[in-house]
Motif scaffolding. Structure first.
Motif, PDB file in Angstrom:
ATOM      1  N   GLN A  50       0.812  -1.199   0.000  1.00 24.81           N
ATOM      2  CA  GLN A  50       0.000   0.000   0.000  1.00 24.81           C
ATOM      3  C   GLN A  50       0.853   1.259   0.000  1.00 24.81           C
ATOM      4  O   GLN A  50       0.475   2.281  -0.554  1.00 24.81           O
ATOM      5  CB  GLN A  50      -0.919   0.020   1.233  1.00 24.81           C
ATOM      6  N   HIS A  51       2.023   1.194   0.624  1.00 21.48           N
ATOM      7  CA  HIS A  51       2.876   2.368   0.715  1.00 21.48           C
ATOM      8  C   HIS A  51       3.846   2.475  -0.448  1.00 21.48           C
ATOM      9  O   HIS A  51       4.515   3.483  -0.585  1.00 21.48           O
ATOM     10  CB  HIS A  51       3.665   2.353   2.036  1.00 21.48           C
ATOM     11  N   ILE A 107      -0.762   5.695  -6.260  1.00 20.35           N
ATOM     12  CA  ILE A 107      -1.818   6.358  -5.494  1.00 20.35           C
ATOM     13  C   ILE A 107      -2.930   6.729  -6.467  1.00 20.35           C
ATOM     14  O   ILE A 107      -2.691   7.407  -7.471  1.00 20.35           O
ATOM     15  CB  ILE A 107      -1.288   7.607  -4.784  1.00 20.35           C
ATOM     16  N   LEU A 148      -5.260  14.583  -0.973  1.00 18.27           N
ATOM     17  CA  LEU A 148      -4.428  13.529  -0.392  1.00 18.27           C
ATOM     18  C   LEU A 148      -4.681  13.431   1.101  1.00 18.27           C
ATOM     19  O   LEU A 148      -4.833  14.448   1.789  1.00 18.27           O
ATOM     20  CB  LEU A 148      -2.943  13.844  -0.618  1.00 18.27           C
ATOM     21  N   SER A 149      -4.681  12.204   1.586  1.00 15.34           N
ATOM     22  CA  SER A 149      -4.720  12.026   3.034  1.00 15.34           C
ATOM     23  C   SER A 149      -3.333  12.268   3.615  1.00 15.34           C
ATOM     24  O   SER A 149      -2.329  12.322   2.884  1.00 15.34           O
ATOM     25  CB  SER A 149      -5.188  10.612   3.372  1.00 15.34           C
ATOM     26  N   GLU A 170      -0.791   9.601   2.774  1.00 16.23           N
ATOM     27  CA  GLU A 170      -0.277   9.597   1.403  1.00 16.23           C
ATOM     28  C   GLU A 170       0.580  10.818   1.101  1.00 16.23           C
ATOM     29  O   GLU A 170       1.298  10.845   0.098  1.00 16.23           O
ATOM     30  CB  GLU A 170      -1.457   9.554   0.423  1.00 16.23           C
ATOM     31  N   ARG A 193       4.306  10.565   0.362  1.00 18.83           N
ATOM     32  CA  ARG A 193       4.711   9.771  -0.806  1.00 18.83           C
ATOM     33  C   ARG A 193       4.625  10.548  -2.116  1.00 18.83           C
ATOM     34  O   ARG A 193       4.955  10.002  -3.168  1.00 18.83           O
ATOM     35  CB  ARG A 193       3.836   8.517  -0.894  1.00 18.83           C
ATOM     36  N   GLY A 253       8.473   7.239   2.640  1.00 20.46           N
ATOM     37  CA  GLY A 253       7.224   6.781   3.248  1.00 20.46           C
ATOM     38  C   GLY A 253       7.387   5.460   3.967  1.00 20.46           C
ATOM     39  O   GLY A 253       6.839   5.249   5.043  1.00 20.46           O
TER      40      GLY A 253
END
Length: 341
Positions: free
Chosen positions: A28-29, A33, A249-250, A253, A256, A337
Protein backbone atom coordinates in the motif's frame (compact mmCIF):
# COMPACT_ATOMS: atom_id res chain seq x y z
CA UNK A 1 1.34 -32.97 23.69
CA UNK A 2 -1.80 -31.87 21.83
CA UNK A 3 -1.65 -28.58 23.77
CA UNK A 4 1.89 -27.95 22.54
CA UNK A 5 0.82 -28.67 18.94
CA UNK A 6 -2.15 -26.33 19.29
CA UNK A 7 0.05 -23.60 20.75
CA UNK A 8 2.59 -24.06 17.95
CA UNK A 9 -0.16 -23.84 15.35
CA UNK A 10 -1.45 -20.64 16.90
CA UNK A 11 2.04 -19.12 16.81
CA UNK A 12 2.45 -20.11 13.15
CA UNK A 13 -0.92 -18.61 12.25
CA UNK A 14 -0.06 -15.36 14.06
CA UNK A 15 3.26 -15.18 12.22
CA UNK A 16 1.52 -15.71 8.89
CA UNK A 17 -1.03 -13.01 9.73
CA UNK A 18 1.68 -10.54 10.75
CA UNK A 19 3.65 -11.27 7.58
CA UNK A 20 0.56 -10.77 5.43
CA UNK A 21 -0.28 -7.50 7.18
CA UNK A 22 3.29 -6.28 6.72
CA UNK A 23 3.33 -7.20 3.05
CA UNK A 24 -0.08 -5.64 2.48
CA UNK A 25 0.96 -2.43 4.24
CA UNK A 26 4.21 -2.32 2.31
CA UNK A 27 2.40 -2.70 -0.98
CA UNK A 28 0.00 0.00 0.00
CA UNK A 29 2.88 2.37 0.72
CA UNK A 30 4.90 1.52 -2.39
CA UNK A 31 2.21 1.19 -5.06
CA UNK A 32 0.52 3.88 -7.16
CA UNK A 33 -1.82 6.36 -5.49
CA UNK A 34 -5.27 6.55 -7.05
CA UNK A 35 -7.37 9.66 -6.35
CA UNK A 36 -10.70 11.01 -7.53
CA UNK A 37 -10.92 14.66 -8.54
CA UNK A 38 -12.45 17.20 -10.89
CA UNK A 39 -11.07 19.19 -13.81
CA UNK A 40 -10.44 22.83 -13.05
CA UNK A 41 -9.16 25.82 -15.01
CA UNK A 42 -8.93 29.57 -14.77
CA UNK A 43 -11.67 31.92 -15.94
CA UNK A 44 -11.64 35.60 -16.95
CA UNK A 45 -14.57 37.99 -16.54
CA UNK A 46 -14.21 40.42 -19.44
CA UNK A 47 -15.93 43.87 -19.29
CA UNK A 48 -15.44 47.03 -21.37
CA UNK A 49 -13.31 49.82 -19.89
CA UNK A 50 -15.88 52.54 -20.69
CA UNK A 51 -19.62 53.06 -20.45
CA UNK A 52 -21.43 53.04 -23.81
CA UNK A 53 -24.00 51.11 -25.80
CA UNK A 54 -22.83 47.83 -27.31
CA UNK A 55 -22.86 47.95 -31.12
CA UNK A 56 -21.77 44.38 -31.94
CA UNK A 57 -21.22 41.05 -30.19
CA UNK A 58 -19.15 38.86 -32.50
CA UNK A 59 -18.86 35.45 -30.73
CA UNK A 60 -21.15 32.94 -29.02
CA UNK A 61 -20.76 30.45 -26.18
CA UNK A 62 -18.37 27.64 -26.95
CA UNK A 63 -16.34 29.63 -29.49
CA UNK A 64 -12.59 29.16 -29.31
CA UNK A 65 -10.82 32.52 -29.38
CA UNK A 66 -7.22 33.64 -29.76
CA UNK A 67 -5.43 36.36 -27.82
CA UNK A 68 -6.09 39.75 -29.46
CA UNK A 69 -9.24 38.63 -31.28
CA UNK A 70 -12.07 41.21 -31.25
CA UNK A 71 -15.08 39.86 -29.37
CA UNK A 72 -17.43 42.87 -29.22
CA UNK A 73 -17.57 46.58 -30.10
CA UNK A 74 -19.04 49.70 -28.55
CA UNK A 75 -20.89 52.48 -30.39
CA UNK A 76 -18.24 55.13 -31.28
CA UNK A 77 -20.43 57.71 -33.08
CA UNK A 78 -20.06 60.22 -30.23
CA UNK A 79 -16.38 59.53 -29.66
CA UNK A 80 -15.11 59.99 -33.22
CA UNK A 81 -15.94 63.75 -33.44
CA UNK A 82 -14.15 64.35 -30.15
CA UNK A 83 -11.07 62.61 -31.52
CA UNK A 84 -11.19 64.77 -34.67
CA UNK A 85 -11.54 67.93 -32.57
CA UNK A 86 -8.59 66.96 -30.40
CA UNK A 87 -6.45 66.23 -33.47
CA UNK A 88 -7.24 69.70 -34.86
CA UNK A 89 -6.33 71.30 -31.52
CA UNK A 90 -3.01 69.49 -31.43
CA UNK A 91 -2.21 70.58 -35.00
CA UNK A 92 -3.00 74.23 -34.19
CA UNK A 93 -0.90 74.24 -31.01
CA UNK A 94 1.96 72.56 -32.83
CA UNK A 95 2.00 75.41 -35.37
CA UNK A 96 2.00 77.99 -32.57
CA UNK A 97 5.07 76.36 -31.04
CA UNK A 98 6.79 76.13 -34.41
CA UNK A 99 6.15 79.85 -35.02
CA UNK A 100 7.70 80.78 -31.69
CA UNK A 101 10.74 78.62 -32.25
CA UNK A 102 11.36 79.95 -35.76
CA UNK A 103 11.23 83.59 -34.62
CA UNK A 104 10.42 86.57 -36.86
CA UNK A 105 10.50 86.26 -40.65
CA UNK A 106 12.83 88.49 -42.68
CA UNK A 107 9.78 90.36 -43.99
CA UNK A 108 8.67 91.16 -40.42
CA UNK A 109 12.14 92.43 -39.54
CA UNK A 110 12.15 94.60 -42.66
CA UNK A 111 8.71 95.94 -41.73
CA UNK A 112 9.94 96.86 -38.23
CA UNK A 113 12.97 98.63 -39.69
CA UNK A 114 10.76 100.59 -42.05
CA UNK A 115 8.44 101.57 -39.22
CA UNK A 116 11.44 102.78 -37.20
CA UNK A 117 12.76 104.78 -40.14
CA UNK A 118 9.36 106.42 -40.64
CA UNK A 119 9.08 107.27 -36.94
CA UNK A 120 12.58 108.71 -36.90
CA UNK A 121 11.82 110.80 -39.98
CA UNK A 122 8.61 112.06 -38.35
CA UNK A 123 10.54 112.91 -35.17
CA UNK A 124 13.20 114.75 -37.16
CA UNK A 125 10.54 116.71 -39.03
CA UNK A 126 8.78 117.62 -35.79
CA UNK A 127 12.08 118.71 -34.22
CA UNK A 128 12.89 120.84 -37.26
CA UNK A 129 9.43 122.42 -37.20
CA UNK A 130 9.85 123.24 -33.49
CA UNK A 131 13.28 124.79 -34.10
CA UNK A 132 11.92 126.99 -36.92
CA UNK A 133 9.00 128.22 -34.82
CA UNK A 134 11.29 129.03 -31.91
CA UNK A 135 13.59 130.99 -34.22
CA UNK A 136 10.71 133.02 -35.60
CA UNK A 137 9.35 133.63 -32.12
CA UNK A 138 12.71 134.90 -30.89
CA UNK A 139 13.22 137.17 -33.87
CA UNK A 140 9.74 138.68 -33.52
CA UNK A 141 9.93 138.72 -29.74
CA UNK A 142 6.87 136.53 -29.56
CA UNK A 143 4.67 138.63 -31.85
CA UNK A 144 4.74 136.33 -34.95
CA UNK A 145 4.15 133.00 -33.13
CA UNK A 146 1.57 132.58 -30.41
CA UNK A 147 2.54 130.71 -27.22
CA UNK A 148 -0.18 128.14 -27.98
CA UNK A 149 1.30 127.28 -31.40
CA UNK A 150 4.73 126.95 -29.83
CA UNK A 151 3.45 124.58 -27.13
CA UNK A 152 1.66 122.49 -29.76
CA UNK A 153 4.86 122.16 -31.73
CA UNK A 154 6.79 121.15 -28.62
CA UNK A 155 4.22 118.46 -27.81
CA UNK A 156 4.29 117.17 -31.40
CA UNK A 157 8.09 116.91 -31.29
CA UNK A 158 8.00 114.99 -28.03
CA UNK A 159 5.31 112.64 -29.34
CA UNK A 160 7.28 111.96 -32.50
CA UNK A 161 10.38 111.22 -30.47
CA UNK A 162 8.41 108.80 -28.26
CA UNK A 163 6.99 107.03 -31.33
CA UNK A 164 10.48 106.68 -32.75
CA UNK A 165 11.70 105.19 -29.46
CA UNK A 166 8.75 102.77 -29.45
CA UNK A 167 9.56 101.67 -32.99
CA UNK A 168 13.20 101.16 -31.97
CA UNK A 169 12.18 98.89 -29.07
CA UNK A 170 9.79 96.97 -31.33
CA UNK A 171 12.63 96.31 -33.75
CA UNK A 172 14.84 95.09 -30.90
CA UNK A 173 12.10 92.70 -29.75
CA UNK A 174 11.63 91.42 -33.29
CA UNK A 175 15.35 90.78 -33.63
CA UNK A 176 15.57 89.10 -30.19
CA UNK A 177 12.69 86.71 -30.95
CA UNK A 178 10.22 85.22 -28.44
CA UNK A 179 11.13 84.68 -24.80
CA UNK A 180 12.05 81.17 -23.67
CA UNK A 181 9.18 81.31 -21.19
CA UNK A 182 6.69 81.77 -24.06
CA UNK A 183 8.20 78.80 -25.90
CA UNK A 184 8.01 76.64 -22.76
CA UNK A 185 4.39 77.65 -22.21
CA UNK A 186 3.47 76.77 -25.79
CA UNK A 187 5.29 73.43 -25.43
CA UNK A 188 3.37 72.65 -22.23
CA UNK A 189 0.06 73.48 -23.93
CA UNK A 190 1.01 71.21 -26.83
CA UNK A 191 1.86 68.37 -24.41
CA UNK A 192 -1.51 68.79 -22.69
CA UNK A 193 -3.35 68.70 -26.02
CA UNK A 194 -1.44 65.59 -27.11
CA UNK A 195 -2.24 63.89 -23.79
CA UNK A 196 -5.94 64.60 -24.27
CA UNK A 197 -5.75 63.20 -27.79
CA UNK A 198 -3.92 60.07 -26.57
CA UNK A 199 -6.63 59.48 -23.96
CA UNK A 200 -9.38 59.77 -26.57
CA UNK A 201 -7.51 57.41 -28.90
CA UNK A 202 -7.15 54.95 -26.03
CA UNK A 203 -10.90 55.15 -25.45
CA UNK A 204 -11.44 54.58 -29.16
CA UNK A 205 -9.19 51.50 -29.07
CA UNK A 206 -10.99 50.25 -25.95
CA UNK A 207 -14.23 50.33 -27.90
CA UNK A 208 -13.04 46.97 -29.29
CA UNK A 209 -13.21 44.28 -26.61
CA UNK A 210 -10.37 41.84 -27.33
CA UNK A 211 -9.54 38.46 -25.85
CA UNK A 212 -6.62 38.79 -23.39
CA UNK A 213 -5.56 35.17 -23.95
CA UNK A 214 -6.45 32.00 -25.80
CA UNK A 215 -9.57 30.36 -24.43
CA UNK A 216 -13.18 29.34 -24.92
CA UNK A 217 -16.23 31.59 -24.47
CA UNK A 218 -18.04 30.09 -21.52
CA UNK A 219 -20.78 32.69 -21.06
CA UNK A 220 -22.12 35.48 -23.27
CA UNK A 221 -23.60 37.86 -20.73
CA UNK A 222 -24.63 40.95 -22.74
CA UNK A 223 -26.19 41.69 -26.13
CA UNK A 224 -26.09 44.56 -28.68
CA UNK A 225 -27.99 47.63 -27.51
CA UNK A 226 -27.29 47.07 -23.82
CA UNK A 227 -25.34 49.67 -21.85
CA UNK A 228 -21.88 48.33 -21.06
CA UNK A 229 -20.00 49.49 -17.97
CA UNK A 230 -16.67 48.51 -16.40
CA UNK A 231 -18.63 46.71 -13.67
CA UNK A 232 -20.65 44.47 -16.04
CA UNK A 233 -18.76 41.63 -17.78
CA UNK A 234 -19.71 40.92 -21.37
CA UNK A 235 -18.07 37.48 -21.51
CA UNK A 236 -16.70 34.80 -19.22
CA UNK A 237 -13.68 33.16 -20.89
CA UNK A 238 -12.32 29.78 -19.81
CA UNK A 239 -8.53 29.64 -20.20
CA UNK A 240 -7.75 26.23 -21.63
CA UNK A 241 -4.04 26.29 -20.82
CA UNK A 242 -3.10 25.25 -18.24
CA UNK A 243 -5.67 22.68 -17.10
CA UNK A 244 -5.42 20.71 -13.89
CA UNK A 245 -7.29 18.12 -11.87
CA UNK A 246 -8.00 19.11 -8.29
CA UNK A 247 -7.76 16.15 -5.91
CA UNK A 248 -7.10 15.56 -2.20
CA UNK A 249 -4.43 13.53 -0.39
CA UNK A 250 -4.72 12.03 3.03
CA UNK A 251 -1.97 12.66 5.55
CA UNK A 252 -0.71 9.09 5.15
CA UNK A 253 -0.28 9.60 1.40
CA UNK A 254 1.19 13.10 1.67
CA UNK A 255 4.74 11.90 2.35
CA UNK A 256 4.71 9.77 -0.81
CA UNK A 257 3.96 12.56 -3.27
CA UNK A 258 6.39 15.30 -4.29
CA UNK A 259 6.12 18.24 -6.66
CA UNK A 260 6.84 17.12 -10.20
CA UNK A 261 5.71 13.53 -9.63
CA UNK A 262 4.35 11.88 -12.77
CA UNK A 263 0.64 11.23 -12.96
CA UNK A 264 -1.96 9.84 -15.34
CA UNK A 265 -5.46 11.24 -15.68
CA UNK A 266 -8.30 9.11 -17.01
CA UNK A 267 -11.93 9.96 -17.70
CA UNK A 268 -14.97 7.73 -17.47
CA UNK A 269 -15.64 8.32 -21.17
CA UNK A 270 -12.15 7.12 -22.19
CA UNK A 271 -10.65 4.93 -19.45
CA UNK A 272 -8.08 3.43 -21.82
CA UNK A 273 -6.75 6.75 -23.10
CA UNK A 274 -5.05 8.45 -20.14
CA UNK A 275 -3.54 11.90 -20.30
CA UNK A 276 -0.07 12.54 -18.95
CA UNK A 277 0.47 15.11 -16.22
CA UNK A 278 2.56 16.17 -13.25
CA UNK A 279 1.87 17.25 -9.71
CA UNK A 280 2.24 21.03 -9.82
CA UNK A 281 0.82 22.10 -6.46
CA UNK A 282 0.54 20.61 -2.97
CA UNK A 283 -1.24 22.64 -0.31
CA UNK A 284 0.76 23.45 2.79
CA UNK A 285 -2.32 23.47 5.02
CA UNK A 286 -4.85 20.77 5.82
CA UNK A 287 -8.57 21.20 5.25
CA UNK A 288 -11.71 19.18 5.70
CA UNK A 289 -12.58 17.00 2.74
CA UNK A 290 -15.00 18.80 0.37
CA UNK A 291 -18.45 17.21 0.46
CA UNK A 292 -18.52 16.91 -3.30
CA UNK A 293 -15.44 14.69 -3.40
CA UNK A 294 -15.64 12.05 -0.71
CA UNK A 295 -18.31 9.92 0.94
CA UNK A 296 -20.27 11.04 3.98
CA UNK A 297 -18.06 9.02 6.32
CA UNK A 298 -14.91 10.82 5.14
CA UNK A 299 -16.22 14.37 5.04
CA UNK A 300 -14.64 15.30 8.35
CA UNK A 301 -11.20 13.90 7.46
CA UNK A 302 -8.31 16.31 7.11
CA UNK A 303 -6.76 16.22 3.65
CA UNK A 304 -4.35 18.25 1.50
CA UNK A 305 -5.31 19.69 -1.85
CA UNK A 306 -3.13 18.87 -4.86
CA UNK A 307 -3.28 19.95 -8.47
CA UNK A 308 -2.18 17.69 -11.28
CA UNK A 309 -1.44 19.77 -14.37
CA UNK A 310 -2.35 17.96 -17.57
CA UNK A 311 -1.30 18.19 -21.21
CA UNK A 312 -4.55 18.20 -23.18
CA UNK A 313 -3.78 19.20 -26.79
CA UNK A 314 -7.05 17.71 -28.06
CA UNK A 315 -9.13 19.65 -25.49
CA UNK A 316 -10.79 16.53 -24.09
CA UNK A 317 -11.13 17.77 -20.51
CA UNK A 318 -14.03 20.02 -19.59
CA UNK A 319 -14.51 22.23 -16.56
CA UNK A 320 -15.89 20.25 -13.62
CA UNK A 321 -15.50 16.87 -15.32
CA UNK A 322 -14.75 14.03 -12.86
CA UNK A 323 -11.41 12.34 -13.43
CA UNK A 324 -9.27 9.63 -11.90
CA UNK A 325 -5.70 10.54 -11.03
CA UNK A 326 -3.03 7.87 -10.73
CA UNK A 327 0.21 9.14 -9.21
CA UNK A 328 3.44 7.18 -9.35
CA UNK A 329 5.56 8.09 -6.29
CA UNK A 330 9.22 8.72 -6.98
CA UNK A 331 11.80 6.40 -5.47
CA UNK A 332 12.80 9.02 -2.93
CA UNK A 333 9.29 9.66 -1.65
CA UNK A 334 8.44 5.95 -1.67
CA UNK A 335 11.46 5.04 0.43
CA UNK A 336 10.80 7.96 2.74
CA UNK A 337 7.22 6.78 3.25
CA UNK A 338 8.41 3.28 4.05
CA UNK A 339 10.96 4.55 6.55
CA UNK A 340 8.35 6.77 8.19
CA UNK A 341 6.12 3.79 8.50
Amino acid sequence: MPKRIIALAVVVLLAIALLGYWLLGRNQHTGDIVLQGNVDLRQVQLPFNDSERIAEVLVDEGTKVKAGEVLARLDTRRLLPRVAQAEAGVAAQREVLRKLRNGARPEEIAQSRAALAAAQAEAANAASQLKRLRSISEESQGRAISPQDLETSIAAARMSEAQAESSRKALELTLAGPRQEDIDQAKAQLDAAEADLALLKRQLADADLVAPTDGVIRNRLMEPGELATPQRPVFAIAITTPKWVRAYLSEAELSRVALGASARVTMDSAPKSPLEGKVGFISSTAEFTPKTVQTKELRTSLVYEIRVFVDDPEDRLRLGMPATVTITPTAQTASRGESDR
